[in-house]
Every structure is written in structure tokens, then in C-alpha cells.
Design a protein around this motif. Structure first.
Motif, PDB file in Angstrom:
ATOM      1  N   ILE A  31       0.897  -1.237  -0.026  1.00  0.00           N
ATOM      2  CA  ILE A  31      -0.045  -0.080  -0.079  1.00  0.00           C
ATOM      3  C   ILE A  31       0.772   1.176   0.119  1.00  0.00           C
ATOM      4  N   ILE A  32       2.000   0.919   0.756  1.00  0.00           N
ATOM      5  CA  ILE A  32       2.736   2.465   0.893  1.00  0.00           C
ATOM      6  C   ILE A  32       3.542   3.029  -0.267  1.00  0.00           C
ATOM      7  N   PRO A  33       3.842   2.366  -1.330  1.00  0.00           N
ATOM      8  CA  PRO A  33       4.253   2.882  -2.378  1.00  0.00           C
ATOM      9  C   PRO A  33       3.397   3.455  -3.286  1.00  0.00           C
ATOM     10  N   TRP A  34       2.035   2.844  -3.475  1.00  0.00           N
ATOM     11  CA  TRP A  34       0.901   3.271  -4.119  1.00  0.00           C
ATOM     12  C   TRP A  34       0.625   4.617  -3.552  1.00  0.00           C
ATOM     13  N   MET A  35       0.463   4.701  -2.223  1.00  0.00           N
ATOM     14  CA  MET A  35       0.147   5.684  -1.598  1.00  0.00           C
ATOM     15  C   MET A  35       1.036   6.953  -1.692  1.00  0.00           C
ATOM     16  N   LEU A  36       2.286   6.775  -1.840  1.00  0.00           N
ATOM     17  CA  LEU A  36       3.302   7.770  -2.064  1.00  0.00           C
ATOM     18  C   LEU A  36       3.372   8.149  -3.612  1.00  0.00           C
ATOM     19  N   PHE A  88      14.126   5.928   4.598  1.00  0.00           N
ATOM     20  CA  PHE A  88      14.457   6.331   5.874  1.00  0.00           C
ATOM     21  C   PHE A  88      13.312   6.663   7.011  1.00  0.00           C
ATOM     22  N   GLY A  89      12.096   6.712   6.186  1.00  0.00           N
ATOM     23  CA  GLY A  89      10.913   7.015   7.332  1.00  0.00           C
ATOM     24  C   GLY A  89      10.021   5.809   7.255  1.00  0.00           C
ATOM     25  N   ALA A  90      10.394   4.830   6.837  1.00  0.00           N
ATOM     26  CA  ALA A  90       9.712   3.519   6.889  1.00  0.00           C
ATOM     27  C   ALA A  90       9.019   3.332   8.226  1.00  0.00           C
ATOM     28  N   PRO A  91       9.721   3.304   9.266  1.00  0.00           N
ATOM     29  CA  PRO A  91       9.339   2.928  10.624  1.00  0.00           C
ATOM     30  C   PRO A  91       8.110   3.958  11.067  1.00  0.00           C
ATOM     31  N   TRP A  92       8.199   5.127  10.715  1.00  0.00           N
ATOM     32  CA  TRP A  92       7.008   5.688  10.838  1.00  0.00           C
ATOM     33  C   TRP A  92       5.983   5.627  10.232  1.00  0.00           C
ATOM     34  N   ILE A  93       6.117   5.490   8.887  1.00  0.00           N
ATOM     35  CA  ILE A  93       5.087   5.267   7.998  1.00  0.00           C
ATOM     36  C   ILE A  93       4.368   4.017   8.250  1.00  0.00           C
ATOM     37  N   VAL A  94       5.187   2.963   8.645  1.00  0.00           N
ATOM     38  CA  VAL A  94       4.444   1.718   8.916  1.00  0.00           C
ATOM     39  C   VAL A  94       3.722   2.100  10.288  1.00  0.00           C
ATOM     40  N   LYS A  95       4.108   2.593  11.298  1.00  0.00           N
ATOM     41  CA  LYS A  95       3.275   2.745  12.445  1.00  0.00           C
ATOM     42  C   LYS A  95       2.008   3.632  12.205  1.00  0.00           C
ATOM     43  N   ILE A  96       2.076   4.544  11.218  1.00  0.00           N
ATOM     44  CA  ILE A  96       0.972   5.022  10.908  1.00  0.00           C
ATOM     45  C   ILE A  96      -0.232   4.276  10.111  1.00  0.00           C
ATOM     46  N   VAL A  97       0.518   3.448   8.846  1.00  0.00           N
ATOM     47  CA  VAL A  97      -0.394   2.485   8.232  1.00  0.00           C
ATOM     48  C   VAL A  97      -0.960   1.396   8.736  1.00  0.00           C
ATOM     49  N   ALA A  98      -0.172   0.721   9.541  1.00  0.00           N
ATOM     50  CA  ALA A  98      -0.470  -0.483  10.517  1.00  0.00           C
ATOM     51  C   ALA A  98      -0.544  -0.289  12.056  1.00  0.00           C
ATOM     52  N   PHE A 101      -0.218  -3.520  14.314  1.00  0.00           N
ATOM     53  CA  PHE A 101       0.682  -4.334  14.016  1.00  0.00           C
ATOM     54  C   PHE A 101       1.972  -4.146  15.463  1.00  0.00           C
ATOM     55  N   GLN A 102       2.502  -5.328  15.512  1.00  0.00           N
ATOM     56  CA  GLN A 102       3.315  -5.383  16.999  1.00  0.00           C
ATOM     57  C   GLN A 102       4.451  -6.117  16.518  1.00  0.00           C
ATOM     58  N   GLY A 103       5.608  -6.061  17.324  1.00  0.00           N
ATOM     59  CA  GLY A 103       6.629  -6.880  17.193  1.00  0.00           C
ATOM     60  C   GLY A 103       7.057  -7.392  15.716  1.00  0.00           C
ATOM     61  N   GLU A 104       7.549  -8.323  15.739  1.00  0.00           N
ATOM     62  CA  GLU A 104       7.852  -9.097  14.265  1.00  0.00           C
ATOM     63  C   GLU A 104       7.096  -8.614  13.325  1.00  0.00           C
ATOM     64  N   ALA A 105       5.794  -8.373  13.289  1.00  0.00           N
ATOM     65  CA  ALA A 105       5.258  -7.936  12.262  1.00  0.00           C
ATOM     66  C   ALA A 105       5.262  -6.503  11.749  1.00  0.00           C
ATOM     67  N   VAL A 106       5.911  -5.599  12.734  1.00  0.00           N
ATOM     68  CA  VAL A 106       6.304  -4.261  12.339  1.00  0.00           C
ATOM     69  C   VAL A 106       7.461  -4.409  11.671  1.00  0.00           C
ATOM     70  N   ASN A 107       8.503  -5.021  12.060  1.00  0.00           N
ATOM     71  CA  ASN A 107       9.834  -5.282  11.459  1.00  0.00           C
ATOM     72  C   ASN A 107       9.899  -5.942  10.046  1.00  0.00           C
ATOM     73  N   LEU A 108       8.875  -7.049  10.033  1.00  0.00           N
ATOM     74  CA  LEU A 108       8.807  -7.421   8.576  1.00  0.00           C
ATOM     75  C   LEU A 108       8.129  -6.412   7.502  1.00  0.00           C
ATOM     76  N   THR A 109       7.214  -5.741   8.098  1.00  0.00           N
ATOM     77  CA  THR A 109       6.587  -4.909   7.470  1.00  0.00           C
ATOM     78  C   THR A 109       7.398  -3.656   6.969  1.00  0.00           C
ATOM     79  N   ILE A 110       8.381  -3.226   7.690  1.00  0.00           N
ATOM     80  CA  ILE A 110       9.289  -2.085   7.544  1.00  0.00           C
ATOM     81  C   ILE A 110      10.200  -2.681   6.549  1.00  0.00           C
ATOM     82  N   THR A 111      10.872  -3.807   6.541  1.00  0.00           N
ATOM     83  CA  THR A 111      11.786  -4.406   5.526  1.00  0.00           C
ATOM     84  C   THR A 111      11.115  -4.387   4.303  1.00  0.00           C
ATOM     85  N   LEU A 112       9.817  -4.954   4.406  1.00  0.00           N
ATOM     86  CA  LEU A 112       9.070  -5.079   2.817  1.00  0.00           C
ATOM     87  C   LEU A 112       8.702  -3.688   2.340  1.00  0.00           C
TER      88      LEU A 112
END
Length: 197
Positions: A31-36, A88-98, A101-112
Motif C-alpha cells: 500500500i505504501i508505494p501506491w500511497m506515495l 528512512f521514514g519507513a518505521p514511522w510510515i508503517v506505524k501510521i498505516v499499520a 501491528f506489533q513486534g515481528e510484524a512491524v519489523n517485517l513490514t518495514i523491511t518489505l
């Protein structure tokens, strides 16, 4: 054909990975690349064809090609900046969009998300080339781009299910998006459009 393949793509993703954390992380990350991209996508879809057509009408075909080349260079630079900022802003974007999500789900989403962000460059360039071809009343090639996209995605899902996991699907998504540009460049071969990147 593209819609049918799209159905099989979604079926393959559900069949191979199921309703797992990895699937949720991948779907959110896409969703994030489409959103940007929507920042420039809306402007491109509403203005490119009329502006290009007017430029050709007023100043000739060569002026129209210069306009497209200038636009490609600008979009490329803009999207590359957005990719860097997004990485660089992926951690903050993921926190807003998802938010759920917690723990491993957050880290995996940031990587993806970081893996998938280059899709934005290919999406933007595809939009420019699609607009140009449609302005030239050439509709077949833009309509065909969904076929290689879905074929590559299905292969990536099947192969990654056994070997690389959801990371491989993300890489496949980027390659599938890039394939859309290659398809249209085939019909643009020999022209001075989008060759001076």
C-alpha cells in the motif's frame, strides 16, 4: 486476460502463504508505494495527455517529445527522492498505516516496505509512457502490461513459497512492475521518447 491472471495471482498468494503475519505485512507494505505514488499519479492522469496534445498542436511533434523527456527526467528524480525519504521514514510510515501491528510484524513490514519502494519509480514511468501512448492513440500496448506483471508475480509467489518466503514475493513485485516499462519501451524503440534518462 490480465484480470484472469490477476485472479490467479491472488489465489496463488492465498494458497501458498495463507492468512499469516507475512501475508498481512506484505499487503500493508504494498500500500505504501501506491500511497506515495498517488502524489504524482493523480496529476499525471489528469494533465499529461491534454498538455502533451496541446504542445504537439502548437509547436510540433518534436516539442511534444521534449516535453515527455523532460517530464520523465523530473518524475524519475522526484520518485528517487521519495524512495530515499520513504526508506528512512519507513518505521514511522508503517506505524501510521499499520497501527495494529506489533513486534515481528512491524519489523517485517518495514523491511518489505523498503524493498517495495522502488516500485514507485516504475509506476510513475509507466504512467508517463501510458499517457504518451494513449495520446498517440496507441492503446494495445498499455493494455498488455498487466499480463507480464501477473505472470511474474505468480511465478515469484510459487517459487518464493518454497525458497525465499515473502521477501521473494516483494522482490518479484518490483521486477513485475519494472516489466511493464520494458513492454512499452518495445513499441517506443526508435523514437526519442524516454531514452535520455
Amino acid at each position: 486476460m490480465s484480470k484472469v491472471l490477476g485472479f490467479f495471482r491472488e489465489t496463488a498468494l492465498a494458497g501458498v502463504f495463507g492468512a499469516t503475519t507475512a501475508t498481512d505485512a506484505y499487503l500493508v507494505a504494498t500500500i505504501i508505494p501506491w500511497m506515495l505514488f498517488s502524489v504524482v499519479g493523480t496529476a499525471l492522469s489528469t494533465t499529461l495527455i491534454p498538455v502533451f496534445t496541446q504542445r504537439v498542436h502548437d509547436e510540433g511533434e518534436e516539442a511534444g517529445q521534449r516535453f515527455i523527456n523532460t517530464l520523465v527526467n523530473f518524475i524519475l528524480l522526484f520518485c528517487l527522492v521519495m524512495v530515499i525519504v520513504g526508506a528512512f521514514g519507513a518505521p514511522w510510515i508503517v506505524k501510521i498505516v499499520a497501527r495494529g501491528f506489533q513486534g515481528e510484524a512491524v519489523n517485517l513490514t518495514i523491511t518489505l516496505t523498503r524493498l517495495l519502494l522502488p516500485m514507485m519509480v516504475f509506476l510513475a514511468l509507466t504512467a508517463v509512457l501510458t499517457g504518451y501512448l494513449q495520446a498517440e492513440e496507441r492503446f494495445t500496448w498499455p493494455a498488455l502490461v498487466g499480463i507480464p506483471f501477473n505472470v511474474i508475480m505468480i511465478l515469484a509467489i510459487i517459487i518464493s513459497g518454497k525458497s525465499f518466503g515473502i521477501i521473494g514475493v516483494a522482490v518479484g513485485s518490483v521486477l513485475a512492475t519494472a516489466s511493464q516499462i520494458l513492454i512499452m519501451l518495445l513499441v517506443l524503440k526508435g523514437r526519442n521518447i524516454a531514452t535520455g534518462w
